[in-house]
Design a protein around this motif. Sequence first.
Motif, mmCIF file in Angstrom:
data_model
loop_
_atom_site.group_PDB
_atom_site.id
_atom_site.type_symbol
_atom_site.label_atom_id
_atom_site.label_comp_id
_atom_site.label_asym_id
_atom_site.label_seq_id
_atom_site.Cartn_x
_atom_site.Cartn_y
_atom_site.Cartn_z
ATOM 1 N N PRO A 267 -13.658 5.711 5.692
ATOM 2 C CA PRO A 267 -12.607 6.672 5.322
ATOM 3 C C PRO A 267 -13.099 7.733 4.353
ATOM 4 C CG PRO A 267 -11.820 4.405 5.112
ATOM 5 C CD PRO A 267 -13.311 4.338 5.298
ATOM 6 N N ARG B 265 -12.483 9.828 -5.664
ATOM 7 C CA ARG B 265 -13.311 9.214 -4.629
ATOM 8 C C ARG B 265 -14.789 9.225 -5.010
ATOM 9 N NH1 ARG B 265 -11.298 5.844 -0.893
ATOM 10 N NH2 ARG B 265 -12.839 6.502 0.628
ATOM 11 N N ILE C 131 0.803 -1.226 0.000
ATOM 12 C CA ILE C 131 0.000 0.000 0.000
ATOM 13 C C ILE C 131 0.837 1.278 0.000
ATOM 14 C CG2 ILE C 131 -0.433 0.303 2.523
ATOM 15 C CD1 ILE C 131 -3.260 0.334 0.050
ATOM 16 N N ARG C 132 1.901 1.301 0.790
ATOM 17 C CA ARG C 132 2.795 2.461 0.812
ATOM 18 C C ARG C 132 4.222 1.981 0.584
ATOM 19 N NH1 ARG C 132 -1.405 3.521 4.042
ATOM 20 N NH2 ARG C 132 -0.644 1.979 5.516
ATOM 21 N N ILE D 269 -5.314 10.814 4.110
ATOM 22 C CA ILE D 269 -4.021 10.953 3.432
ATOM 23 C C ILE D 269 -3.701 12.441 3.377
ATOM 24 C CG2 ILE D 269 -2.821 10.724 1.214
ATOM 25 C CD1 ILE D 269 -4.490 8.233 0.665
ATOM 26 N N ASP E 279 -9.861 7.024 7.650
ATOM 27 C CA ASP E 279 -8.483 7.073 7.164
ATOM 28 C C ASP E 279 -8.288 8.419 6.464
ATOM 29 O OD1 ASP E 279 -8.299 4.391 7.855
ATOM 30 O OD2 ASP E 279 -8.311 3.655 5.797
ATOM 31 N N HIS F 114 -16.789 2.005 1.856
ATOM 32 C CA HIS F 114 -16.601 3.174 0.992
ATOM 33 C C HIS F 114 -17.883 4.003 1.056
ATOM 34 C CE1 HIS F 114 -15.951 5.702 -2.488
ATOM 35 N NE2 HIS F 114 -14.709 5.273 -2.526
ATOM 36 N N GLN G 50 -10.447 10.262 3.498
ATOM 37 C CA GLN G 50 -9.113 10.561 2.932
ATOM 38 C C GLN G 50 -8.761 12.042 2.928
ATOM 39 O OE1 GLN G 50 -7.689 7.801 2.734
ATOM 40 N NE2 GLN G 50 -9.135 6.271 1.977
ATOM 41 N N THR H 240 -13.547 -2.700 5.288
ATOM 42 C CA THR H 240 -13.637 -1.269 5.332
ATOM 43 C C THR H 240 -14.689 -0.801 4.348
ATOM 44 O OG1 THR H 240 -11.300 -0.948 5.866
ATOM 45 C CG2 THR H 240 -12.389 0.836 4.784
ATOM 46 N N ARG I 267 2.839 5.657 -5.530
ATOM 47 C CA ARG I 267 2.922 4.249 -5.886
ATOM 48 C C ARG I 267 3.038 4.069 -7.394
ATOM 49 N NH1 ARG I 267 5.177 2.220 -3.496
ATOM 50 N NH2 ARG I 267 4.422 0.122 -3.070
ATOM 51 N N GLN J 50 -12.086 -5.242 0.927
ATOM 52 C CA GLN J 50 -11.433 -3.973 0.592
ATOM 53 C C GLN J 50 -12.509 -2.901 0.449
ATOM 54 O OE1 GLN J 50 -9.758 -6.677 -1.087
ATOM 55 N NE2 GLN J 50 -7.993 -6.375 0.233
ATOM 56 N N PHE K 185 -2.006 9.033 7.079
ATOM 57 C CA PHE K 185 -0.762 8.683 6.380
ATOM 58 C C PHE K 185 -0.294 9.840 5.519
ATOM 59 C CE2 PHE K 185 -3.807 5.142 6.497
ATOM 60 C CZ PHE K 185 -3.122 4.229 7.278
ATOM 61 N N LYS K 186 1.033 9.858 5.278
ATOM 62 C CA LYS K 186 1.560 10.762 4.259
ATOM 63 C C LYS K 186 1.339 10.084 2.912
ATOM 64 C CE LYS K 186 5.647 11.466 6.660
ATOM 65 N NZ LYS K 186 7.048 11.855 6.729
ATOM 66 N N TYR K 187 0.950 10.865 1.912
ATOM 67 C CA TYR K 187 0.773 10.294 0.584
ATOM 68 C C TYR K 187 2.074 9.620 0.128
ATOM 69 C CZ TYR K 187 0.531 9.911 -4.453
ATOM 70 O OH TYR K 187 0.596 9.422 -5.721
ATOM 71 N N SER K 188 1.935 8.408 -0.361
ATOM 72 C CA SER K 188 3.089 7.670 -0.865
ATOM 73 C C SER K 188 2.863 7.401 -2.356
ATOM 74 C CB SER K 188 3.201 6.358 -0.077
ATOM 75 O OG SER K 188 4.155 5.514 -0.641
ATOM 76 N N PHE L 27 -4.645 7.141 -5.890
ATOM 77 C CA PHE L 27 -3.429 6.917 -5.073
ATOM 78 C C PHE L 27 -3.174 5.445 -4.806
ATOM 79 C CE2 PHE L 27 -7.102 7.918 -2.372
ATOM 80 C CZ PHE L 27 -7.197 6.758 -1.619
#
Length: 456
Positions: free
Chosen positions: A275, A289, A53-54, A317, A315, A250, A277, A248, A351, A207, A346-349, A169
């Motif tokens: 979440p 989204r 994921i990250r 980001i 969650d 949506h 985001q 989780t 990908r 998911q 989280f910090k955006y990672s 993301f």
Amino acid sequence: MSSTRKRLYIKTYGCQMNVYDSERMKDVLTPLGYETSEEAEGSDLVIINTCHIREKAAEKLYSDLGRLRPFKDAKADHGGMTIAVAGCVAQAEGAEIMRRAPTVDLVVGPQSYHKLPELIARAHRARGEALDTEFEVEDKFDQLPTERHVEGYSAFVTVQEGCDKFCTFCVVPYTRGAEWSRPVDQLVDEIRRLAAKGVREITLLGQNVNAYHGAPPAGREADGPWGLGQLLRHIALIGGIERVRYLTSHPRDMDEALIAAHRDEFKIMPYLHLPIQSGSDKILKAMNRQHTYAEYAELIARMREVRPDIAISGDFIVGFPGETDADFEDTMRCVREIGYASAFSFKYSRRPGTPGAAMPNQIDEDVKTTRLHALQALLDEQQTDFNRSQIGRTLPVLFEKAGRLPGQLHGRSPYLQSVHVDGPAELIGRIGQVEIEAASRNSLSGRLVGAERDVA
Ligand code: SAH
Ligand code: SF4
Ligand code: F3S
């Protein structure tokens, strides 16, 4: 069946679905004589169940492989050590792992765990042949053993896998494939067996768990696919099951039937992980989204209407490409307005292969760090406030195990808070009434004021 005992060590990263998958891999391997070991050193088979994921999550694989190398060398003259890489990094980078890491004997993607025995045999014959990253979910659940080994009183059950949402993301649609739901009857069978082993709480996993649309039970074909609301009500009827949760969700899949199930079925716990985001409509759009902040806030209001005490979790980001200070402020405002009982941030990672990675205006790491700290400080404060708001209430707590101190029990409140209380060990696996006396950021404590009657 093999008579020689073999030692199996599994290391699990990532989400609850990986935790479930690791348990199912053990179930597949137990009939072959494998017993779970607490350490990699000396094991015959090591499985690393990875998360993609990250960036940081994915990097852990190669450092783990480096650490395993001396253990594998030491075991070379003592039957050897087979190293398998499973999970989402396996799915995304299987061939590259085989090329880069000669210590790895086999690679198995999330939809091929039922084929582990065959893959292990193949790896022992010729390393290069043991890679399986097929996408046939249906096969997997038909072929996994029906018996599950369970420890404890709360169990995960995957009901839905994969994702068709393609948030810009996220790697999940690529690592877990298209959305797919297990048939209701197959789930009921699995949960009945768990209940017979003493499980009292089931957490349904997906998911996008609320996109669930599984084949209806035999005799109810005319219903067409069942949604999550219907499934939750049905599972609540299974004898022995006292609590049902799901993860989780949506926002786009929160339908009226699911909301109504929260109103009517007291076994569905008053906790919703939903979440968002980001609180900025501009960023939500760039993330694909497919909803606005106002729509999300409206949904939360609906949930609170039917279940006023519901604990909301989420969650976030920070630092998605193009996120300005004003966009980040919108996220802070969202958190203040919604009020979270708990949340992950989280910090955006960036990908590889996702649309977000190619977007202009990537955000500097230090800006992400500053924003993450500010957001986490606010979320921590809300979590502490939420926990403190329970002081003076009497909550039903499902006791899962002994606590750290002698004579202490550890359990969970309906809102998924950790609760510590002094009480007799016989209460483990049962629900007790606890008057909450103290609260911190991470847990509650109190005094036992009653317990459910013995279950016949
Ligand atoms: N299906 C869930 C989330 C699955 S991934 C949903 O739609 O909400 C779990 C969380 O990891 C996400 O909610 C998101 O907050 C975070 N995440 C996913 N991809 C990320 C990335 N590239 N960088 C940082 N965080 C990410
Ligand atoms: Fe990823 Fe979005 Fe699918 Fe969640 S809904 S798994 S964040 S693509
Ligand atoms: Fe990670 Fe795969 Fe879960 S990427 S979060 S283990 S679905």
